[in-house]
Design an enzyme around this catalytic site. Structure first.
Site, PDB file in Angstrom:
ATOM      1  N   ASP A 187       9.617  14.296  -9.086  1.00 22.31           N
ATOM      2  CA  ASP A 187       9.744  12.916  -8.624  1.00 22.31           C
ATOM      3  C   ASP A 187      10.451  12.845  -7.266  1.00 22.31           C
ATOM      4  O   ASP A 187      10.157  11.966  -6.454  1.00 22.31           O
ATOM      5  CB  ASP A 187      10.553  12.137  -9.684  1.00 22.31           C
ATOM      6  CG  ASP A 187      10.559  10.633  -9.450  1.00 22.31           C
ATOM      7  OD1 ASP A 187       9.562  10.118  -8.907  1.00 22.31           O
ATOM      8  OD2 ASP A 187      11.551   9.970  -9.812  1.00 22.31           O
ATOM      9  N   HIS A 192      10.830  13.299  -1.363  1.00 20.21           N
ATOM     10  CA  HIS A 192      11.931  12.599  -0.681  1.00 20.21           C
ATOM     11  C   HIS A 192      12.978  13.567  -0.098  1.00 20.21           C
ATOM     12  O   HIS A 192      13.359  13.464   1.061  1.00 20.21           O
ATOM     13  CB  HIS A 192      12.639  11.643  -1.639  1.00 20.21           C
ATOM     14  CG  HIS A 192      11.749  10.582  -2.206  1.00 20.21           C
ATOM     15  ND1 HIS A 192      10.685  10.052  -1.509  1.00 20.21           N
ATOM     16  CD2 HIS A 192      11.768   9.938  -3.393  1.00 20.21           C
ATOM     17  CE1 HIS A 192      10.090   9.132  -2.250  1.00 20.21           C
ATOM     18  NE2 HIS A 192      10.723   9.049  -3.406  1.00 20.21           N
TER      19      HIS A 192
HETATM   20  C1  BG6 Z   1      11.062   6.838  -6.244  1.00 22.06           C
HETATM   21  C2  BG6 Z   1      11.257   7.557  -7.543  1.00 22.06           C
HETATM   22  O1  BG6 Z   1      10.067   7.481  -5.483  1.00 22.06           O
HETATM   23  O2  BG6 Z   1      12.291   6.821  -5.526  1.00 22.06           O
HETATM   24  C3  BG6 Z   1      12.338   6.871  -8.359  1.00 22.06           C
HETATM   25  O3  BG6 Z   1      10.043   7.549  -8.276  1.00 22.06           O
HETATM   26  C4  BG6 Z   1      13.620   6.764  -7.552  1.00 22.06           C
HETATM   27  O4  BG6 Z   1      12.569   7.581  -9.566  1.00 22.06           O
HETATM   28  C5  BG6 Z   1      13.338   6.138  -6.191  1.00 22.06           C
HETATM   29  O5  BG6 Z   1      14.518   5.944  -8.288  1.00 22.06           O
HETATM   30  C6  BG6 Z   1      14.572   6.210  -5.311  1.00 22.06           C
HETATM   31  O6  BG6 Z   1      14.339   5.461  -4.155  1.00 22.06           O
HETATM   32  P1  BG6 Z   1      15.504   4.648  -3.461  1.00 22.06           P
HETATM   33  O7  BG6 Z   1      14.890   4.088  -2.221  1.00 22.06           O
HETATM   34  O8  BG6 Z   1      15.919   3.589  -4.451  1.00 22.06           O
HETATM   35  O9  BG6 Z   1      16.598   5.617  -3.199  1.00 22.06           O
END
Ligand code: BG6
Length: 543
Positions: free
Chosen positions: A289, A294
């Site tokens: 995920d 990310h």
């Molecule tokens: C998403 C994930 O891509 O990013 C989630 O699927 C996660 O599990 C989220 O909570 C986090 O993003 P941000 O912008 O809230 O840090």
């Protein structure tokens, strides 16, 4: 690339001094002091286009796309010729769809904690959007839906179109295939017709093989220059500003290398649990995920070589080079954890839609090495997880210790290391830990922290994080979007963890909900003589 968005509003901003040495009171900057200097902002509206949203009734459309379109409309960044067609299963009137979207916007605007137009909506901007909405019922896997869509799009004057797949990953292939077969992705001979673009959201596959398969499939119907793969982290101003920090300042690049940097920690910790997404999480887990997407995007921004320009290909080439230089991860480089009941709530296995015996990880830590001249020998430690002690998305760059200490009776290893922390969420800015002489007659060294906070220099501007991405897509700027080779290089680096040799399953260690994560993740760093920066640490006091 819209890197100047963040400074757009700064001309009128009141500025305040933001540096605070530990708990010391810093003097306020006088009101007459200049505000943060901003380069002239690019404010040209995007070219006219029709945005076709597959998944018009979904959460992404409501929570992110429509609010971002609304902000762009309020900022006059959309062309008068903009149209929005929402495609979804099930008959519905356009009015009902529009009312639903409007109600969601009002709810966000009322939410004091959100950065979305806190307070009130501008009726004029909403009416502008509402007049341009059309709802179209259609089954994503039925060819007739694409015939109807073609009629709608080509009926009068064929123009620019962005197809946004705000749908589950299982629909990426069928939709792109049908769009292609219906001729809707055709940009004219030699690409000289109106543009046709395809926006896809993560997950881009679940491992190397499936990512390759998805890329191959999509690229059968569209060229790479038409495909805009979104990683929403790249829509965050604070992530884009990593490049500004590195390349718009002379002081960082000289130390940005193995000779001066000891290690880097990249953290994305959350206090929330799986929040009703148990079914999704059971298939995905924290590692897939968050890590190859990310966290690797943050790694790419921090570790890439300076590009020759901010041209999309120049930037993306440099980022891809980082992923290609990653030493493939092995199970010994990662630690997986799962939250058990603790001070912050119930355990993962007690969440809805989660198997009672589930061994899916809700926490992942990894030690990553980049095999290139700049970073050889510098470990990058990555961690992410749900139900941890604090919400913190940040990058901490720890410098090497000074080689020798001038001050008598103060051993070098008692000195705190210099750490530059780039804070991405929930606070936005940078902090720098360094050493000073403490006041008084005795020569003693004390650790202090100097902070910069965006809020102190720039007026808050409404932003759900998708504005830049949508605007750039309409402008045809792919800098902030992922390229097929980058995605595959990232999956290739982690494939050894997803499919360990001999299929030996990775152990998943428990951690208490609300804690710092499993003890085994601490051991991963302790083996290298290092430690994680605590998640629950206090921020430096601002005065
Ligand atoms: C998403 C994930 O891509 O990013 C989630 O699927 C996660 O599990 C989220 O909570 C986090 O993003 P941000 O912008 O809230 O840090």
């Amino acid at each position: 690339m819209s890197t100047n968005h963040s400074s757009r509003d700064s001309a009128n901003d009141a500025s305040r001094a933001s540096s605070a040495a530990a708990s010391k009171k810093a003097p306020d900057r006088p009101h007459s002091a200049p505000s943060a200097a901003a380069l002239p902002a690019r404010k040209q509206p995007a070219p006219p286009c029709t945005l076709v949203i597959f998944g018009a009734g979904g959460d992404l459309t409501k929570r992110l796309l429509m609010p971002a379109l609304y902000t762009l409309a309020a900022d006059r960044l959309l062309d008068e010729g903009t149209k929005i067609i929402g495609v979804n299963h099930g008959e519905r009137e356009t009015k009902a769809w529009s009312d639903d979207l409007h109600a969601a916007l009002l709810k966000f605007a009322a939410d004091k904690a959100s950065t979305f137009h806190a307070g009130k909506l501008d009726d004029e901007a909403w009416d502008w959007i509402a007049q341009r909405l059309t709802y179209m019922a259609g089954d994503f896997e039925d060819d007739t839906a694409y015939e109807c869509l073609a009629q709608q799009l080509n009926g009068k004057s064929p123009g620019n179109v962005v197809f946004y797949l705000a749908v589950g990953a299982r629909f990426f292939k069928p939709i792109s295939e049908r769009l292609g077969n219906a001729g809707l992705l055709h940009e004219g001979k030699d690409g000289d017709g109106p543009f046709r673009r395809l926006v896809i959201e993560k997950p881009f596959g679940a491992d190397l093989a499936s990512a390759r398969d998805l890329n191959r499939h999509v690229l059968r119907y569209a060229n790479e220059s038409q495909v805009y793969r979104i990683d929403h982290f790249l829509g965050k101003d604070t992530v884009q500003s990593i490049l500004a920090l590195r390349f718009a300042n002379a002081m960082f690049e000289p130390v940005w290398r193995r000779e001066c940097i000891d290690s880097v920690q990249i953290t994305a910790s959350e206090v929330i649990g799986v929040e009703g997404r148990g079914r999704f999480y059971e298939q995905t887990g924290a590692f897939r995920d968050m890590v190859p997407n990310h966290l690797f995007q943050l790694l790419g921004m921090i570790a890439m070589e300076p590009p020759n320009s901010f041209d999309a290909e120049a930037v993306r080439n440099k980022k891809v080079e980082v992923f290609e230089a990653l030493e493939p991860l092995t199970p010994a480089d990662v630690v997986f954890g799962q939250y058990a009941s603790g001070p912050a709530g119930v355990g993962y296995r007690e969440e809805p839609d989660v198997a009672k015996e589930s061994r899916v990880e809700t926490y992942a830590a990894a030690r990553v090495h980049i095999d290139n001249w700049r970073w050889a020998g510098v470990p990058f430690y990555l961690r992410t997880g749900k139900r941890l002690a604090a919400r913190r998305t940040e990058i901490s760059v720890q410098l090497k210790r000074v080689p020798f200490l001038l001050f008598r009776d103060t051993p070098v290893d008692t000195l705190a290391a210099n750490v530059l922390t780039l804070r991405i969420d929930p606070t936005h800015g940078t902090s720098f830990d360094f050493n000073v002489k403490t006041p008084g007659p005795v020569m003693q060294i004390g650790a202090v922290c100097s902070t910069f906070d965006y809020d102190d220099f720039f007026a808050a501007h409404a932003n759900v994080g998708y504005e830049t991405l949508l605007y750039d897509c309409m402008l045809g700027d792919q800098t902030l979007f992922l390229r097929a080779d980058g995605i595959e290089a990232a999956w290739a680096a982690v494939d050894g963890v997803l499919h360990p040799e001999h299929d030996a399953a990775l152990r998943v260690y428990d951690y208490a909900a609300g804690s710092e994560g499993p003890a085994q993740a601490d051991a991963l760093l302790a083996r290298d003589g290092r430690a994680w920066r605590p998640l629950a640490r206090a921020e430096p006091t601002k005065t």
